[in-house]
Design a protein around this motif. Structure first.
Motif, PDB file in Angstrom:
ATOM      1  N   ARG A   1       1.369   4.245  -3.004  1.00 42.15           N
ATOM      2  CA  ARG A   1       1.310   5.705  -2.802  1.00 42.15           C
ATOM      3  C   ARG A   1       2.577   6.373  -3.312  1.00 42.15           C
TER       4      ARG A   1
ATOM      5  N   ALA B   1       0.830  -1.204   0.000  1.00 40.44           N
ATOM      6  CA  ALA B   1       0.000   0.000   0.000  1.00 40.44           C
ATOM      7  C   ALA B   1       0.865   1.255   0.000  1.00 40.44           C
ATOM      8  N   SER B   2       1.937   1.255   0.794  1.00 45.46           N
ATOM      9  CA  SER B   2       2.841   2.410   0.828  1.00 45.46           C
ATOM     10  C   SER B   2       3.573   2.578  -0.500  1.00 45.46           C
TER      11      SER B   2
ATOM     12  N   GLY C   1      -0.660   0.498   5.444  1.00 43.10           N
ATOM     13  CA  GLY C   1       0.524   1.285   5.113  1.00 43.10           C
ATOM     14  C   GLY C   1       1.616   0.963   6.113  1.00 43.10           C
TER      15      GLY C   1
ATOM     16  N   GLY D   1      -3.675   5.877   7.898  1.00 45.56           N
ATOM     17  CA  GLY D   1      -2.595   5.279   7.122  1.00 45.56           C
ATOM     18  C   GLY D   1      -2.601   3.767   7.096  1.00 45.56           C
TER      19      GLY D   1
ATOM     20  N   ASP E   1      -6.291   8.861   0.483  1.00 41.49           N
ATOM     21  CA  ASP E   1      -5.007   8.720  -0.202  1.00 41.49           C
ATOM     22  C   ASP E   1      -4.625   9.971  -0.992  1.00 41.49           C
ATOM     23  N   THR E   2      -5.593  10.804  -1.360  1.00 44.36           N
ATOM     24  CA  THR E   2      -5.276  11.979  -2.173  1.00 44.36           C
ATOM     25  C   THR E   2      -4.288  12.899  -1.460  1.00 44.36           C
TER      26      THR E   2
ATOM     27  N   LYS F   1      -2.202  12.084   0.887  1.00 47.86           N
ATOM     28  CA  LYS F   1      -0.921  11.376   1.018  1.00 47.86           C
ATOM     29  C   LYS F   1      -0.134  11.445  -0.282  1.00 47.86           C
ATOM     30  N   ILE F   2      -0.804  11.249  -1.399  1.00 44.52           N
ATOM     31  CA  ILE F   2      -0.131  11.295  -2.697  1.00 44.52           C
ATOM     32  C   ILE F   2       0.392  12.696  -2.982  1.00 44.52           C
TER      33      ILE F   2
ATOM     34  N   GLU G   1       1.323   8.856   6.368  1.00 43.58           N
ATOM     35  CA  GLU G   1       0.356   7.872   6.851  1.00 43.58           C
ATOM     36  C   GLU G   1       0.022   8.038   8.334  1.00 43.58           C
TER      37      GLU G   1
END
Length: 290
Positions: free
Chosen positions: A102, A98-99, A241, A238, A158-159, A161-162, A234
């Motif tokens: 991203r 998952a990390s 992640g 998170g 996630d937005t 985080k990205i 995260e």
């Protein structure tokens, strides 16, 4: 005249020992293995005699057990027949994946857009003068300084985080590309123009090959920095992640799991850097390791 038979070897025992040691990659691997073994032995000894409270420094076996537990099915609690996967209902490799997804989205966008912006700014003095200070400003900001603002703007999904990972990776790539463009000799550019090359041909056939080592170096720095911000990215929502799991494990005083996550994060960082270095060696073989 010097007699051949009278010639004696001046090689000392230390010299013979150095000659006997394997050279090159094998010797380096042996030194690294011995160093790792010594570190693990010291760690085990400190934990075994409880020189440090196990709550703060669990031994290698405890960290390994936490790693195995995070990658296997186990009982939810003693006496409860129900089994759950890994930690927080995900295996550790799923947290890592998952990390990485991203990172691929955020840093990947920076890897694509960064060189383009760097070439555009590197070949245009006025826009570079205007945009340069803002790039440096964003580059020097610690991720924790603006993660809250990104959450306000884009939510805790996630937005945000990205975007955080993109902002961590984009400025170093742009600045490295600009530096590479500025290092290209004006004589080379003028020679290409005198032979009839237009602006696009100058960029693709002169500037791009000459600046590729700087671009690759910028990408290495940027991806490494983006990966170090994965825990900050995260902190909120998170899971899954690897950074979120490390943060949550620390909050729960699960030190062994926290250390297992840290080791996985570090090994992943080394792997990413090695892959980028390998790609750089293929792309710019005249420079070796970029």
């Amino acid at each position: 005249m010097i007699s051949i038979g009278a010639t004696r070897s001046t090689t000392t025992p230390a010299d013979r020992a150095r000659i006997a040691l394997p050279a090159g990659p094998i010797r380096g691997l042996a030194v690294r293995a011995a160093s790792l073994a010594g570190f693990l032995a010291l760690w085990w000894a400190v934990a075994a005699v409880k020189l440090v409270d196990p709550q703060f420094l669990p031994g290698p076996q405890a960290v390994w057990d936490a790693f195995v537990r995070a990658n296997s099915w186990h009982q939810l609690a003693p006496g409860v027949p129900r089994e759950v996967p890994g930690e927080q209902n995900y295996f550790l490799w799923e947290h890592l994946l998952a990390s990485l997804q991203r990172i691929a989205a955020g840093a990947g966008a920076a890897v694509i857009l960064g060189p383009i912006a760097g070439f555009a700014l590197g070949t245009s003095r006025t826009p570079a003068t205007i945009v340069g200070p803002y790039l440096n400003f964003v580059r020097t900001l610690p991720p924790l300084g603006y993660i809250g603002l990104l959450i306000v703007w884009f939510g805790i999904g996630d937005t945000s985080k990205i975007w955080l990972l993109f902002l961590a990776a984009f400025p170093p790539i742009v600045i490295a590309t600009m530096a590479g463009v500025h290092q290209v000799s004006a004589d080379r550019i003028n020679a290409a123009r005198s032979l009839g090359a237009d602006r696009l041909q100058v960029v693709t056939r002169v500037l791009l090959p000459a600046t590729l080592p700087e671009v690759i170096g910028g990408i290495r720095v940027a991806v490494g920095f983006a990966w170090t911000t994965v825990v900050a990215a995260e902190l909120n929502n998170g899971i899954p992640g690897i950074g979120g799991l490390a943060f949550l494990a620390g909050q729960q005083l699960n030190t062994a799991l926290t250390m297992a996550c840290i080791i996985v994060i570090g090994l992943t960082a080394l792997t990413l850097d090695a892959v980028i270095s390998w790609i750089g060696a293929l792309v710019v073989p005249w420079k070796g390791q970029a």
